[in-house]
Design a protein around this motif. Structure first.
Motif, short mmCIF file in Angstrom:
data_model
loop_
_atom_site.label_atom_id
_atom_site.label_comp_id
_atom_site.label_asym_id
_atom_site.label_seq_id
_atom_site.Cartn_x
_atom_site.Cartn_y
_atom_site.Cartn_z
N THR A 20 79.13 -0.89 37.30
CA THR A 20 79.23 0.51 37.72
C THR A 20 77.89 1.25 37.60
OG1 THR A 20 79.87 1.31 35.51
CG2 THR A 20 81.64 0.60 37.00
N ALA A 21 76.93 0.67 36.88
CA ALA A 21 75.60 1.30 36.77
C ALA A 21 74.64 0.29 36.19
CB ALA A 21 75.64 2.55 35.90
N THR A 22 73.36 0.45 36.51
CA THR A 22 72.33 -0.41 35.95
C THR A 22 71.00 0.33 35.96
OG1 THR A 22 71.27 -2.60 36.09
CG2 THR A 22 71.75 -1.49 38.16
N SER A 45 70.03 4.71 35.11
CA SER A 45 71.25 5.52 35.14
C SER A 45 72.37 4.98 34.24
CB SER A 45 71.78 5.61 36.58
OG SER A 45 72.14 4.32 37.06
N ALA A 46 72.13 3.89 33.55
CA ALA A 46 73.20 3.25 32.79
C ALA A 46 73.69 4.14 31.65
CB ALA A 46 72.73 1.90 32.24
N ASP A 47 72.79 4.79 30.91
CA ASP A 47 73.20 5.59 29.76
C ASP A 47 74.09 6.76 30.17
OD1 ASP A 47 72.01 4.09 27.74
OD2 ASP A 47 70.07 5.05 28.04
N THR A 48 73.72 7.44 31.26
CA THR A 48 74.52 8.59 31.68
C THR A 48 75.84 8.14 32.29
OG1 THR A 48 73.35 8.61 33.80
CG2 THR A 48 72.51 10.04 32.04
N ASP A 49 75.86 7.01 32.98
CA ASP A 49 77.09 6.54 33.61
C ASP A 49 78.11 6.08 32.57
OD1 ASP A 49 78.43 5.49 36.27
OD2 ASP A 49 78.62 3.89 34.79
N PHE A 50 77.63 5.60 31.43
CA PHE A 50 78.54 5.09 30.40
C PHE A 50 79.51 6.17 29.94
CE2 PHE A 50 79.24 3.87 25.81
CZ PHE A 50 80.12 2.84 26.09
N VAL A 72 78.73 -0.60 42.00
CA VAL A 72 77.40 -0.40 42.57
C VAL A 72 76.72 -1.75 42.73
CG1 VAL A 72 77.20 1.87 41.51
CG2 VAL A 72 76.29 -0.14 40.31
N GLY A 73 75.57 -1.74 43.43
CA GLY A 73 74.76 -2.93 43.60
C GLY A 73 73.77 -3.09 42.45
N ILE A 74 72.83 -4.04 42.61
CA ILE A 74 71.90 -4.34 41.52
C ILE A 74 70.56 -3.63 41.67
CG2 ILE A 74 72.94 -6.58 41.07
CD1 ILE A 74 70.55 -7.82 42.61
N ASP A 75 70.48 -2.66 42.56
CA ASP A 75 69.22 -1.94 42.72
C ASP A 75 68.77 -1.31 41.40
OD1 ASP A 75 69.39 -2.56 45.38
OD2 ASP A 75 70.26 -0.63 45.97
N HIS A 76 67.48 -1.42 41.12
CA HIS A 76 66.84 -0.82 39.92
C HIS A 76 67.21 -1.54 38.61
CE1 HIS A 76 66.10 2.33 42.83
NE2 HIS A 76 67.39 2.61 42.91
N TRP A 77 67.79 -2.71 38.69
CA TRP A 77 68.26 -3.38 37.47
C TRP A 77 67.12 -3.76 36.52
CZ3 TRP A 77 67.18 -8.43 35.86
CH2 TRP A 77 66.48 -9.23 36.77
N ASN A 78 65.90 -4.01 37.06
CA ASN A 78 64.79 -4.40 36.19
C ASN A 78 63.62 -3.41 36.29
OD1 ASN A 78 64.01 -5.07 38.78
ND2 ASN A 78 63.26 -7.12 38.25
N GLU A 79 63.93 -2.14 36.51
CA GLU A 79 62.88 -1.13 36.59
C GLU A 79 62.36 -0.70 35.22
OE1 GLU A 79 63.92 2.28 38.82
OE2 GLU A 79 63.70 1.30 40.77
N LEU A 80 63.16 -0.83 34.18
CA LEU A 80 62.73 -0.41 32.84
C LEU A 80 61.78 -1.45 32.24
CD1 LEU A 80 66.20 0.79 31.48
CD2 LEU A 80 64.36 2.19 32.45
N TYR A 100 66.72 -3.79 29.53
CA TYR A 100 67.63 -3.80 30.67
C TYR A 100 68.93 -3.13 30.23
CZ TYR A 100 64.37 -7.62 31.67
OH TYR A 100 63.23 -8.36 31.83
N ALA A 101 69.63 -2.52 31.17
CA ALA A 101 70.88 -1.85 30.85
C ALA A 101 71.88 -2.04 31.99
CB ALA A 101 70.65 -0.37 30.56
N PHE A 102 73.12 -2.32 31.62
CA PHE A 102 74.20 -2.51 32.60
C PHE A 102 75.46 -1.83 32.06
CE2 PHE A 102 71.44 -6.24 32.56
CZ PHE A 102 71.09 -6.40 33.89
N VAL A 103 76.25 -1.27 32.94
CA VAL A 103 77.54 -0.71 32.57
C VAL A 103 78.61 -1.38 33.42
CG1 VAL A 103 78.98 1.36 32.41
CG2 VAL A 103 76.54 1.50 31.90
N TYR A 104 79.69 -1.82 32.78
CA TYR A 104 80.76 -2.52 33.48
C TYR A 104 82.11 -1.90 33.14
CZ TYR A 104 77.16 -6.24 33.48
OH TYR A 104 76.00 -6.95 33.62
N VAL A 105 83.06 -2.19 34.01
CA VAL A 105 84.48 -2.02 33.69
C VAL A 105 85.15 -3.35 34.00
CG1 VAL A 105 84.58 0.47 34.07
CG2 VAL A 105 85.02 -1.10 35.98
N LYS A 106 86.24 -3.60 33.31
CA LYS A 106 87.04 -4.78 33.60
C LYS A 106 88.42 -4.30 34.02
CE LYS A 106 87.96 -9.43 31.93
NZ LYS A 106 87.79 -10.40 30.82
#
Length: 262
Positions: A41-43, A46-51, A59-67, A71-77
């Motif tokens: 749902t975020a990477t 934007s991961a911290d705010t989306d959490f 969402v897609g993987i855009d910006h996943w390695n910009e930091l 690295y930060a990822f947010v998921y739902v199951k």
């Protein structure tokens, strides 16, 4: 449970661009989450705010390695409801430190990944850029994902079988691997030595008699004391009376002045 073939299929389908070895590990962690049924749902930034937001849109993987160096990822199951999971990967020397926190949990779960154990230095194909991928996927699944939701196979304390024979120290029971039992009712001697121990002038009626010391077969107690040590002669251990006339216990050796001491 995730497997390395499914994880590699996700990596090939996404065709990510790796800047360095840490990118490879971080994306392998991400792919393992996807294979286990999570939805991104975020990477990135934007991961911290989306959490903390209610949105669960994929969402897609855009910006996943910009930091830099993290690295930060947010998921739902979906099968677990709308509860989110925040996954952060931090570069530390030659390791990637992975921490995951489920929404509502008080503590994150943690895994340290050694880069040299899982990244291959050569190769243009994605499969050639990893090594021991099966172990990496297993570690992420076991130490991170299963811990977030609780393992489906909780650990149980192994209990050895119980010896049906009421053996003891006088009559040794079976060897290692059996749960110990207390002695027979009425006492078979055991490790506590006193005036009622069957090794001293008798004991249970079924114990074999000897002269002067009835020692059952296999007994572990040697009633004979060291030679020429005053107070430790075999006949100093008596069963005729549980107390001396002055009230002291008969197992206590006597001092030269006649008094008892421990």
């Amino acid at each position: 449970m995730s497997n390395d073939k499914s994880v590699m299929a996700v990596i090939r389908a996404a065709r990510p661009t790796f800047r360095n070895d840490f990118d490879k590990l971080a994306f392998a962690v991400h792919a393992t989450f996807l294979v286990s049924g999570h939805v991104l749902t975020a990477t990135g930034p934007s991961a911290d705010t989306d959490f903390t937001s209610p949105s669960t849109d994929e969402v897609g993987i855009d910006h996943w390695n910009e930091l830099d160096d993290n690295y930060a990822f947010v998921y739902v199951k979906p099968e677990k409801g709308s509860k989110k999971v925040l996954v952060k990967c931090l570069v530390m020397n030659n390791k990637l430190l992975v921490d995951a926190l489920a929404d509502g949990a008080s503590e994150p779960v943690h895994l340290e990944i050694n880069v040299a154990d899982f990244v291959a230095k050569n190769g243009s194909n994605y499969s050639d850029q990893f090594k021991n991928l099966e172990k990496l996927v297993t570690d992420v699944d076991k130490e991170i994902i299963l811990q977030l939701y609780g393992s489906s196979k909780p650990t149980r304390t192994p209990v050895p079988p119980i010896n049906p024979d009421l053996g003891g120290d006088v009559y040794p029971g079976p060897g290692a691997g059996m749960y110990p039992r207390r002695g027979r009712f009425g006492g078979d001697g055991g490790m506590l030595i006193g005036p009622n121990h069957p090794g001293f002038f008798g004991g249970e009626p079924d114990l074999p008699r000897g002269n002067p010391w009835p020692i059952p077969p296999g007994a572990r107690f040697d009633p004979y004391g060291p030679p020429d040590v005053p107070g430790l002669e075999p006949n100093g251990f008596i069963r005729n009376s549980s107390r001396r006339p002055d009230g002291t216990h008969p197992d206590l050796p006597l001092r030269p002045d006649g008094s008892d001491f421990i």
